[in-house]
Scaffold this motif. Sequence first.
Motif, PDB file in Angstrom:
ATOM      1  N   ARG A  90     -22.388   9.288   8.880  1.00  0.00           N
ATOM      2  CA  ARG A  90     -22.450   8.703  10.112  1.00  0.00           C
ATOM      3  C   ARG A  90     -23.777   9.343  10.709  1.00  0.00           C
ATOM      4  NH1 ARG A  90     -24.699   6.687  13.220  1.00  0.00           N
ATOM      5  NH2 ARG A  90     -24.272   6.004  15.421  1.00  0.00           N
ATOM      6  N   ALA A  91     -23.781  10.552  10.475  1.00  0.00           N
ATOM      7  CA  ALA A  91     -25.004  11.378  11.166  1.00  0.00           C
ATOM      8  C   ALA A  91     -26.242  11.054  10.499  1.00  0.00           C
ATOM      9  CB  ALA A  91     -24.749  13.166  10.952  1.00  0.00           C
ATOM     10  N   LEU A  92     -26.117  10.569   9.121  1.00  0.00           N
ATOM     11  CA  LEU A  92     -27.429  10.404   8.564  1.00  0.00           C
ATOM     12  C   LEU A  92     -27.767   9.053   8.445  1.00  0.00           C
ATOM     13  CD1 LEU A  92     -26.431  12.562   5.086  1.00  0.00           C
ATOM     14  CD2 LEU A  92     -28.427  12.700   6.700  1.00  0.00           C
ATOM     15  N   GLY A  93     -26.944   8.174   9.275  1.00  0.00           N
ATOM     16  CA  GLY A  93     -27.357   6.596   9.497  1.00  0.00           C
ATOM     17  C   GLY A  93     -26.920   5.902   8.467  1.00  0.00           C
ATOM     18  N   MET A  94     -26.014   6.461   7.344  1.00  0.00           N
ATOM     19  CA  MET A  94     -25.711   5.515   6.493  1.00  0.00           C
ATOM     20  C   MET A  94     -24.333   4.499   6.709  1.00  0.00           C
ATOM     21  SD  MET A  94     -25.241   8.592   3.680  1.00  0.00           S
ATOM     22  CE  MET A  94     -24.917   7.792   2.352  1.00  0.00           C
ATOM     23  N   ILE A  95     -23.570   4.836   7.721  1.00  0.00           N
ATOM     24  CA  ILE A  95     -22.751   3.868   8.307  1.00  0.00           C
ATOM     25  C   ILE A  95     -22.789   4.012   9.713  1.00  0.00           C
ATOM     26  CG2 ILE A  95     -21.198   4.059   6.167  1.00  0.00           C
ATOM     27  CD1 ILE A  95     -19.578   6.045   7.843  1.00  0.00           C
ATOM     28  N   GLY A  96     -22.271   2.843  10.495  1.00  0.00           N
ATOM     29  CA  GLY A  96     -22.062   2.961  11.873  1.00  0.00           C
ATOM     30  C   GLY A  96     -20.873   3.533  12.537  1.00  0.00           C
ATOM     31  N   THR A  97     -20.706   3.709  13.677  1.00  0.00           N
ATOM     32  CA  THR A  97     -19.634   4.404  14.440  1.00  0.00           C
ATOM     33  C   THR A  97     -18.376   3.576  14.237  1.00  0.00           C
ATOM     34  OG1 THR A  97     -20.994   5.195  16.002  1.00  0.00           O
ATOM     35  CG2 THR A  97     -18.487   5.313  16.380  1.00  0.00           C
ATOM     36  N   ARG A  98     -18.352   2.401  14.188  1.00  0.00           N
ATOM     37  CA  ARG A  98     -17.084   1.720  14.088  1.00  0.00           C
ATOM     38  C   ARG A  98     -16.684   1.707  12.686  1.00  0.00           C
ATOM     39  NH1 ARG A  98     -16.369  -3.808  12.375  1.00  0.00           N
ATOM     40  NH2 ARG A  98     -14.270  -4.660  12.964  1.00  0.00           N
ATOM     41  N   ALA A  99     -17.346   1.785  11.601  1.00  0.00           N
ATOM     42  CA  ALA A  99     -17.166   1.832  10.458  1.00  0.00           C
ATOM     43  C   ALA A  99     -16.415   3.241  10.162  1.00  0.00           C
ATOM     44  CB  ALA A  99     -18.153   1.610   9.298  1.00  0.00           C
ATOM     45  N   ALA A 100     -17.118   4.458  10.650  1.00  0.00           N
ATOM     46  CA  ALA A 100     -16.845   5.659  10.365  1.00  0.00           C
ATOM     47  C   ALA A 100     -15.512   5.828  10.896  1.00  0.00           C
ATOM     48  CB  ALA A 100     -17.702   6.585  11.287  1.00  0.00           C
ATOM     49  N   LEU A 101     -14.837   5.494  12.110  1.00  0.00           N
ATOM     50  CA  LEU A 101     -13.781   5.639  12.689  1.00  0.00           C
ATOM     51  C   LEU A 101     -12.813   5.053  11.823  1.00  0.00           C
ATOM     52  CD1 LEU A 101     -14.484   4.962  16.568  1.00  0.00           C
ATOM     53  CD2 LEU A 101     -14.062   7.148  15.318  1.00  0.00           C
ATOM     54  N   ALA A 102     -12.871   3.806  11.414  1.00  0.00           N
ATOM     55  CA  ALA A 102     -12.121   3.055  10.477  1.00  0.00           C
ATOM     56  C   ALA A 102     -11.685   3.770   9.244  1.00  0.00           C
ATOM     57  CB  ALA A 102     -12.617   1.608  10.254  1.00  0.00           C
ATOM     58  N   LEU A 103     -12.774   4.249   8.652  1.00  0.00           N
ATOM     59  CA  LEU A 103     -12.633   5.124   7.205  1.00  0.00           C
ATOM     60  C   LEU A 103     -11.860   6.396   7.474  1.00  0.00           C
ATOM     61  CD1 LEU A 103     -16.175   4.392   5.599  1.00  0.00           C
ATOM     62  CD2 LEU A 103     -14.232   2.931   5.654  1.00  0.00           C
ATOM     63  N   ILE A 104     -12.129   7.033   8.512  1.00  0.00           N
ATOM     64  CA  ILE A 104     -11.618   8.226   8.817  1.00  0.00           C
ATOM     65  C   ILE A 104     -10.141   8.085   9.014  1.00  0.00           C
ATOM     66  CG2 ILE A 104     -11.359  10.280  10.545  1.00  0.00           C
ATOM     67  CD1 ILE A 104     -14.519  10.051  10.892  1.00  0.00           C
ATOM     68  N   GLY A 105      -9.864   7.113   9.652  1.00  0.00           N
ATOM     69  CA  GLY A 105      -8.333   6.779  10.047  1.00  0.00           C
ATOM     70  C   GLY A 105      -7.376   6.398   8.616  1.00  0.00           C
ATOM     71  N   ALA A 106      -8.031   5.589   7.990  1.00  0.00           N
ATOM     72  CA  ALA A 106      -7.691   5.314   6.466  1.00  0.00           C
ATOM     73  C   ALA A 106      -7.469   6.436   5.596  1.00  0.00           C
ATOM     74  CB  ALA A 106      -8.601   4.350   5.975  1.00  0.00           C
ATOM     75  N   GLN A 107      -8.209   7.502   5.733  1.00  0.00           N
ATOM     76  CA  GLN A 107      -8.303   8.833   5.010  1.00  0.00           C
ATOM     77  C   GLN A 107      -6.945   9.567   5.512  1.00  0.00           C
ATOM     78  OE1 GLN A 107     -12.199  10.278   5.658  1.00  0.00           O
ATOM     79  NE2 GLN A 107     -13.292   8.619   4.514  1.00  0.00           N
ATOM     80  N   PHE A 108      -6.827   9.573   6.773  1.00  0.00           N
ATOM     81  CA  PHE A 108      -5.945  10.552   7.151  1.00  0.00           C
ATOM     82  C   PHE A 108      -4.382   9.730   6.813  1.00  0.00           C
ATOM     83  CE2 PHE A 108      -8.793  12.990   9.932  1.00  0.00           C
ATOM     84  CZ  PHE A 108      -8.206  13.936  10.045  1.00  0.00           C
ATOM     85  N   LEU A 109      -4.416   8.392   7.012  1.00  0.00           N
ATOM     86  CA  LEU A 109      -3.102   7.641   6.787  1.00  0.00           C
ATOM     87  C   LEU A 109      -3.050   7.698   5.192  1.00  0.00           C
ATOM     88  CD1 LEU A 109      -3.429   4.614   8.953  1.00  0.00           C
ATOM     89  CD2 LEU A 109      -1.840   6.485   9.349  1.00  0.00           C
ATOM     90  N   GLY A 110      -4.050   7.603   4.265  1.00  0.00           N
ATOM     91  CA  GLY A 110      -3.891   7.667   2.789  1.00  0.00           C
ATOM     92  C   GLY A 110      -3.498   9.070   2.371  1.00  0.00           C
ATOM     93  N   GLY A 111      -3.875  10.005   3.194  1.00  0.00           N
ATOM     94  CA  GLY A 111      -3.418  11.416   2.628  1.00  0.00           C
ATOM     95  C   GLY A 111      -1.882  11.635   3.032  1.00  0.00           C
ATOM     96  N   LEU A 112      -1.475  11.153   4.226  1.00  0.00           N
ATOM     97  CA  LEU A 112       0.120  11.196   4.355  1.00  0.00           C
ATOM     98  C   LEU A 112       0.874  10.231   3.500  1.00  0.00           C
ATOM     99  CD1 LEU A 112      -0.324  11.209   8.220  1.00  0.00           C
ATOM    100  CD2 LEU A 112       0.264  12.976   6.950  1.00  0.00           C
ATOM    101  N   ALA A 113       0.525   9.181   2.985  1.00  0.00           N
ATOM    102  CA  ALA A 113       1.210   8.364   2.339  1.00  0.00           C
ATOM    103  C   ALA A 113       1.209   9.109   0.781  1.00  0.00           C
ATOM    104  CB  ALA A 113       0.411   6.966   2.238  1.00  0.00           C
TER     105      ALA A 113
END
Length: 237
Positions: free
Chosen positions: A75-98
């Motif tokens: 996100r800081a490098l401008g490769m993805i937007g804020t909305r996408a970053a939040l969605a991907l981070i949420g998925a990563q935390f949920l995936g890790g717990l699963a």
Amino acid sequence: MTKLMRRAGAEFAGTAFLVMAVVGSGVMASRLSPNDVGLQLLQNSLATGAALVALIVALQPVSASFNPVVTLAERALGMIGTRAALALIGAQFLGGLAGTVLANLMFDVGPVTFSGHERAGAGLWLGEIVATAGLLLVVFGTVRSGRADRVAFAVGGYITAAYWFTSSTSFANPAVTVARTITDTFAGIAPASAPGFILAQLLGGAAGFVLVRLLYPTLVPATAMSAAEAANRKVLS
């Protein structure tokens, strides 16, 4: 299914399988080699590194960060937007717990068993800063120099090595750190120890981001790098 949903799904699945590799191999190692911690770490590190290579190769065409710090850097490098970053981070935390729950169930240790393994101290936190900074340098140094097709092997090799040369055994990932709080096994970390590790990982991510910006200020297209490598080989031949 939208592109963002597919990317979030890949991050969820990839992080889940990564954590299953970390936790599952840790349990297996402790059972197969109960009296040799060094051998346990070797088994754990090799399984984790190999799983990372396979998962990144398979999921890179969709999304294969598996790490909130990497996603924040994107996100800081401008490769993805804020909305996408939040969605991907949420998925990563949920995936890790699963992934932890599934690993626990596979080895009959209960779906959620909070870890009692305390991991704290300046040396361990410094280890996490170093591990995470190095991870970002490996990921973005490979990608920004036009060699994205090699990032899976670079990351898998780095994480395998970092298990051994860092005092913390290189968690280097907030989602994986949180996931490892709910397994009272070889790979676990006590919930009270997780905030210190995550803060160190964020600091390491910031340091790694600065290094990447200094060393790779511009993105080299893959085609340009291929041409440069071909020219180098011609000169050396």
